[in-house]
Design an enzyme around this catalytic site. Sequence first.
Site, short mmCIF file in Angstrom:
data_model
loop_
_atom_site.label_atom_id
_atom_site.label_comp_id
_atom_site.label_asym_id
_atom_site.label_seq_id
_atom_site.Cartn_x
_atom_site.Cartn_y
_atom_site.Cartn_z
N VAL A 28 19.98 -3.49 87.88
CA VAL A 28 21.08 -3.57 88.85
C VAL A 28 21.81 -4.90 88.74
O VAL A 28 21.21 -5.96 88.92
CB VAL A 28 20.55 -3.40 90.31
CG1 VAL A 28 21.69 -3.41 91.30
CG2 VAL A 28 19.75 -2.12 90.44
N LYS A 80 22.76 2.64 90.15
CA LYS A 80 22.32 1.36 90.72
C LYS A 80 22.11 1.48 92.23
O LYS A 80 21.18 0.91 92.79
CB LYS A 80 23.34 0.27 90.40
CG LYS A 80 23.36 -0.06 88.91
CD LYS A 80 24.58 -0.87 88.53
CE LYS A 80 24.60 -1.11 87.03
NZ LYS A 80 25.86 -1.70 86.56
N GLY A 138 22.99 -6.81 86.32
CA GLY A 138 22.70 -7.78 85.26
C GLY A 138 22.01 -9.05 85.71
O GLY A 138 20.86 -9.02 86.15
N LYS A 161 17.87 2.02 83.58
CA LYS A 161 18.22 2.66 84.85
C LYS A 161 17.74 4.10 84.95
O LYS A 161 17.42 4.58 86.03
CB LYS A 161 19.75 2.65 85.04
CG LYS A 161 20.31 1.28 85.30
CD LYS A 161 21.79 1.35 85.58
CE LYS A 161 22.62 1.38 84.31
NZ LYS A 161 22.70 0.12 83.60
N GLU A 212 14.54 -5.81 87.73
CA GLU A 212 15.70 -6.60 88.15
C GLU A 212 16.93 -6.31 87.29
O GLU A 212 18.05 -6.23 87.79
CB GLU A 212 15.36 -8.09 88.06
CG GLU A 212 16.43 -9.04 88.56
CD GLU A 212 16.61 -8.94 90.08
OE1 GLU A 212 17.62 -8.31 90.47
OE2 GLU A 212 15.79 -9.45 90.83
#
Lengths: 163, 328
Positions: free
Chosen positions: B138, B211, B140, B111, B135
Amino acid sequence: MKIEVKDAPGQLVAALRPISDAGGNIMAVIHEWDPTLRPKTRIVQVVLDLPEERLDGLITTLKAAGVTILRLGEERLLLKRSVIMIGHLMHTDLSDTVGQIDRTGYAEVVEMHMTMPGIAQRSSALLTISATNRTHMDEAVKILRTVAKKKDLLLVEPLEEVA
Amino acid sequence: MRVAILGLGSVGRGVASMLARKGLGITVTGIADSKSGVCDPAGIDIAAVLEKKAKTGLCGDPAVTARAIAEGGEYDVLVEVTPTDVETGEPALTHIRAALAMGKHVVTSNKGPMALYFRDLTALAEEHGVQLRYEATVCGAIPIIQTIQHGLAGNTVHAVYGVMNGTCNYILTRMADEGLTYDQALAEARELGYAEADPTFDVKGIDTALKLVILANTIWNNGVTLKDVECTGIDLLTAEALTLAGSQNSTIRLIGEVVPEMGLLRVSPRILPKKHPLVVRDTLNAVTVVTDMAGAITEVGKGAGSVETASAVIGDLLFIKNCHVKGH
């Protein structure tokens, strides 16, 4: 709201049904007889409780059913929203917090539940605010946000979704 | 297709072991942890590397570094799954930049660099004609980025909101169910391994805010950063607040929301009816995307975990393999 309906059997029921269909709660129906009226029409005053967002839909349905809406009293609209405040509520003058909403004239705190676990501990309160419309409700919550920030209280608001 | 994996923590181990087990036509040619590395253009014996890592703490030769693999390894896609640093984005940032600059595709679960340098990194990828996929950064296992970029392509996205942190969600679930205090629920989450020794990152809402920044940039490419997020965590909530919400058939969840039309980028505890689709239990995540054509779409799934996050990484890898690597 004040509506005009034809003076014929079944016309009043036909005018009231869309209100129920829209989820409205009819609290009173008052017939008004006015000799100056056009013949074969009746004026009816309906007091109802309806979520504000459904009002436009109801107006459209009523018009489509041939009902003339003479007046719409917005002051009758009730909008409620509950928020939770956490912190030293009493030590930071709770009556002032509530008063700031009540003094607006368009919104007021209509219900409050509070728990105070201990003198030194933070208390929690559920406040229900009533306002005449959505704009006023948003204004009231904005006031609470400012108060919460100033008094170091945590304000938990409901999730208002974008539809 | 050949991949190099940088980072052999929970996510890296999950990715490596799933690639070994599933035989997806992906060959791992490089693996590095923070102290060592191993390279083999013919393909690494992943089981042996994981066993060595478990026994010695090292996955390979201390003379081989992650950076050396990123810059000199023989691979088509770099899998960057080292730990997140929200201040600098390093060392992932350097690895990702190096790979993109060499014309290599990148898949990351990190992140830090994506939230800090979203525009720089996506521009760099575009400049070199390669894919940068993230992917796993954010929610999982939930394929929210794919949903937004591909499933909902052509839609105008009006808003995104959701429960994006499993640790906070677990704490709030336990406070509501058992009347636990925040401290008791946090202690329980720590015991179960859901919360870190220092839970600040999660409970103050920073993780959710990161996120949100990534989602906002994905949808609107609006260049927002962590500084733009209004952030309130769950650490000041009381058990009584949960009880009060319960008395109205509602509960409290930590919600991240982006509504650009209202200038809203916010993380805060919110009151939701118990039947609301975002009221998920325990460590689950749930996210709603509000669009013009499709209306509101809500996806629910596991927000963390080794294999669950590996699912997102492998989904990205296979997307690149199928769509962007010649001859696969």
